[in-house]
Design a protein around this motif. Structure first.
Motif, PDB file in Angstrom:
ATOM      1  N   ILE A  27      -9.278   5.786  10.176  1.00 27.53           N
ATOM      2  CA  ILE A  27      -8.158   5.031  10.779  1.00 27.53           C
ATOM      3  C   ILE A  27      -7.345   4.381   9.869  1.00 27.53           C
ATOM      4  N   ARG A  28      -7.765   3.885   8.612  1.00 24.20           N
ATOM      5  CA  ARG A  28      -6.564   3.431   7.516  1.00 24.20           C
ATOM      6  C   ARG A  28      -6.027   4.795   7.022  1.00 24.20           C
ATOM      7  N   THR A  29      -6.646   6.029   6.783  1.00 26.42           N
ATOM      8  CA  THR A  29      -5.932   7.068   6.450  1.00 26.42           C
ATOM      9  C   THR A  29      -4.883   7.353   7.175  1.00 26.42           C
ATOM     10  N   ILE A  30      -5.121   7.390   8.446  1.00 22.25           N
ATOM     11  CA  ILE A  30      -4.026   7.714   9.504  1.00 22.25           C
ATOM     12  C   ILE A  30      -2.635   6.768   9.430  1.00 22.25           C
ATOM     13  N   VAL A  31      -3.018   5.544   9.246  1.00 23.04           N
ATOM     14  CA  VAL A  31      -2.070   4.412   9.325  1.00 23.04           C
ATOM     15  C   VAL A  31      -1.091   4.631   8.022  1.00 23.04           C
ATOM     16  N   THR A  32      -2.058   4.700   6.803  1.00 23.82           N
ATOM     17  CA  THR A  32      -1.223   4.920   5.692  1.00 23.82           C
ATOM     18  C   THR A  32      -0.387   6.037   5.558  1.00 23.82           C
ATOM     19  N   SER A  33      -0.990   7.048   6.413  1.00 20.86           N
ATOM     20  CA  SER A  33       0.075   8.314   6.210  1.00 20.86           C
ATOM     21  C   SER A  33       1.366   7.810   7.035  1.00 20.86           C
ATOM     22  N   ALA A  34       1.075   7.200   8.284  1.00 17.20           N
ATOM     23  CA  ALA A  34       2.412   6.912   9.237  1.00 17.20           C
ATOM     24  C   ALA A  34       3.191   6.059   8.140  1.00 17.20           C
ATOM     25  N   GLN A  35       2.944   5.056   7.442  1.00 11.61           N
ATOM     26  CA  GLN A  35       3.550   4.312   6.616  1.00 11.61           C
ATOM     27  C   GLN A  35       4.259   5.103   5.629  1.00 11.61           C
ATOM     28  N   ALA A  36       3.661   6.296   5.116  1.00 12.44           N
ATOM     29  CA  ALA A  36       4.496   6.888   3.989  1.00 12.44           C
ATOM     30  C   ALA A  36       5.741   7.605   4.667  1.00 12.44           C
ATOM     31  N   ALA A  37       5.964   7.530   5.710  1.00 10.46           N
ATOM     32  CA  ALA A  37       7.025   8.193   6.398  1.00 10.46           C
ATOM     33  C   ALA A  37       8.523   7.651   6.016  1.00 10.46           C
ATOM     34  N   SER A  38       9.389   8.266   6.110  1.00 11.25           N
ATOM     35  CA  SER A  38      10.977   7.795   5.752  1.00 11.25           C
ATOM     36  C   SER A  38      11.047   6.634   6.477  1.00 11.25           C
ATOM     37  N   THR A  39      11.943   5.605   6.156  1.00 14.08           N
ATOM     38  CA  THR A  39      12.216   4.460   7.059  1.00 14.08           C
ATOM     39  C   THR A  39      13.629   4.305   6.571  1.00 14.08           C
ATOM     40  N   SER A  40      14.403   3.931   7.590  1.00 17.06           N
ATOM     41  CA  SER A  40      15.932   3.887   7.324  1.00 17.06           C
ATOM     42  C   SER A  40      16.192   2.085   6.601  1.00 17.06           C
ATOM     43  N   SER A  41      16.806   2.472   5.308  1.00 15.24           N
ATOM     44  CA  SER A  41      17.089   1.290   4.613  1.00 15.24           C
ATOM     45  C   SER A  41      16.012   0.489   4.198  1.00 15.24           C
ATOM     46  N   PHE A  42      14.712   1.142   4.260  1.00 10.23           N
ATOM     47  CA  PHE A  42      13.315   0.426   3.944  1.00 10.23           C
ATOM     48  C   PHE A  42      13.227  -0.751   4.839  1.00 10.23           C
ATOM     49  N   ILE A  43      13.667  -0.685   6.177  1.00 12.01           N
ATOM     50  CA  ILE A  43      13.587  -1.685   7.046  1.00 12.01           C
ATOM     51  C   ILE A  43      12.181  -1.782   7.601  1.00 12.01           C
ATOM     52  N   GLN A  44      11.466  -0.664   7.987  1.00 13.90           N
ATOM     53  CA  GLN A  44      10.108  -0.574   8.390  1.00 13.90           C
ATOM     54  C   GLN A  44      10.026  -1.402   9.771  1.00 13.90           C
ATOM     55  N   ALA A  45      10.723  -0.911  10.733  1.00 13.14           N
ATOM     56  CA  ALA A  45      10.942  -1.598  11.917  1.00 13.14           C
ATOM     57  C   ALA A  45      10.003  -1.200  13.005  1.00 13.14           C
ATOM     58  N   TYR A  46       8.738  -1.098  12.538  1.00 12.06           N
ATOM     59  CA  TYR A  46       7.774  -0.682  13.585  1.00 12.06           C
ATOM     60  C   TYR A  46       6.430  -1.429  13.423  1.00 12.06           C
ATOM     61  N   SER A  47       5.726  -1.362  14.279  1.00 15.61           N
ATOM     62  CA  SER A  47       4.220  -2.012  14.080  1.00 15.61           C
ATOM     63  C   SER A  47       3.217  -0.820  14.696  1.00 15.61           C
ATOM     64  N   ILE A  48       1.986  -0.902  14.416  1.00 16.31           N
ATOM     65  CA  ILE A  48       1.018   0.053  15.102  1.00 16.31           C
ATOM     66  C   ILE A  48      -0.131  -0.779  15.536  1.00 16.31           C
ATOM     67  N   ILE A  49      -0.396  -0.785  16.527  1.00  8.85           N
ATOM     68  CA  ILE A  49      -1.563  -1.400  17.171  1.00  8.85           C
ATOM     69  C   ILE A  49      -2.586  -0.474  17.687  1.00  8.85           C
ATOM     70  N   GLY A  50      -3.901  -0.752  16.870  1.00  7.41           N
ATOM     71  CA  GLY A  50      -5.056   0.083  17.420  1.00  7.41           C
ATOM     72  C   GLY A  50      -5.846  -0.376  18.373  1.00  7.41           C
ATOM     73  N   VAL A  51      -6.168   0.096  19.530  1.00  6.36           N
ATOM     74  CA  VAL A  51      -7.116  -0.586  20.439  1.00  6.36           C
ATOM     75  C   VAL A  51      -8.554   0.083  20.159  1.00  6.36           C
ATOM     76  N   LYS A  52      -9.471  -0.770  20.033  1.00  3.65           N
ATOM     77  CA  LYS A  52     -10.715  -0.249  19.918  1.00  3.65           C
ATOM     78  C   LYS A  52     -11.679  -0.749  21.217  1.00  3.65           C
ATOM     79  N   ASP A  53     -11.226  -1.965  21.667  1.00  3.89           N
ATOM     80  CA  ASP A  53     -11.876  -2.684  22.742  1.00  3.89           C
ATOM     81  C   ASP A  53     -11.932  -1.833  23.847  1.00  3.89           C
ATOM     82  N   LYS A  54     -13.374  -1.596  24.457  1.00  6.54           N
ATOM     83  CA  LYS A  54     -13.268  -0.438  25.672  1.00  6.54           C
ATOM     84  C   LYS A  54     -12.715  -0.959  26.908  1.00  6.54           C
ATOM     85  N   GLU A  55     -12.642  -2.282  27.258  1.00  4.63           N
ATOM     86  CA  GLU A  55     -12.253  -2.915  28.302  1.00  4.63           C
ATOM     87  C   GLU A  55     -10.863  -2.726  28.292  1.00  4.63           C
TER      88      GLU A  55
END
Length: 249
Positions: A27-55
């Protein structure tokens, strides 16, 4: 051809996964890979929510249209446009950032940033031997999704990404012709050529469905798209986005 390109060209959406969770390291590898993507003016205007809870995954699967692979996967990621943190930055630095945050331009930046990050995540996952499927159904009922994920204002869940160990590898859908997608120097508008390209592609897609379904389907791509676009869907989106204090100007 290097391994990165092979991974990219081998992409297909997979919807059947083993009952096996991703490790925290994966999970950490996938998310840090996502964070390595280009971002306009370094604004980083996104978040990622991982859902583990089965319910919670079960409820999400129901909300997005009873898609079982939202519930049954190795891990479920939700990519969000996020300008919430930037409103706090304005308060912290005592700057009036709201007119900018509430502009269509910054909303587009948040969408693009999230999409770039997600594609990095998808390629990282596939390079690890995992399968992925994007889930646009997240936007079927964003109010319910927001309640489940407890997102604040200026955070819009955009799409999900189901990731897991595939149990079935499906065929790869042929894409539009290179010549139809790539235009050199200017947009080519020879209507005869343009329409012929679509007709040729229709034949390819029809043959693909015939082979994949044993003759039960023979849809043409233009037929498929026209039928889909004729149906109005998610028409509440503009009002919803404005209510969440984004894209007001």
């Amino acid at each position: 051809m290097n391994e990165v390109i092979k991974t990219i060209l081998n992409h297909r959406s997979l919807r059947q996964f083993e009952d096996k969770s991703l490790t925290d390291e994966q999970i950490r590898t996938i998310v840090t890979s996502a964070q390595a993507a280009s971002t306009s003016s370094f604004i980083q205007a996104y978040s990622i929510i991982g859902v583990k809870d089965k319910e919670k995954k079960k409820k999400l699967a129901e909300v997005v249209g009873n898609q079982p692979y939202v519930e049954h996967n190795g891990h479920f990621f939700v990519f969000c446009a996020d300008l919430y943190r930037h409103s706090h930055i304005g308060e912290q630095e005592q700057k009036d950032v709201l007119p900018s945050i509430e502009s269509t331009e910054k909303f587009m930046v948040a969408l693009i940033d999230a999409a770039l990050a997600a594609q990095n995540a998808a390629i990282a996952a596939e390079s690890m031997g995992l399968g992925i499927c994007y889930i646009g159904g997240i936007r079927n009922n964003l109010e319910e999704v927001q309640k489940l994920l407890k997102t604040p204002e200026r955070v819009i869940p955009l799409f999900g990404l189901a990731v897991g160990y595939p149990t079935k590898i499906t065929g790869q859908k042929p894409r539009l012709p290179f010549e139809h997608i790539y235009h050199e120097d200017e947009y080519q508008q020879d209507q005869e050529v343009y329409l012929q390209q679509l007709q040729n592609y229709d034949q390819i897609i029809s043959s693909y469905y015939m082979e994949r379904t044993g003759g039960k389907r023979a849809d043409r791509w233009t037929e498929q798209m026209a039928n889909m676009l004729e149906r109005k869907s998610r028409m509440y989106m503009k009002e919803f986005i404005q209510k969440n204090k984004l894209d007001l100007r």
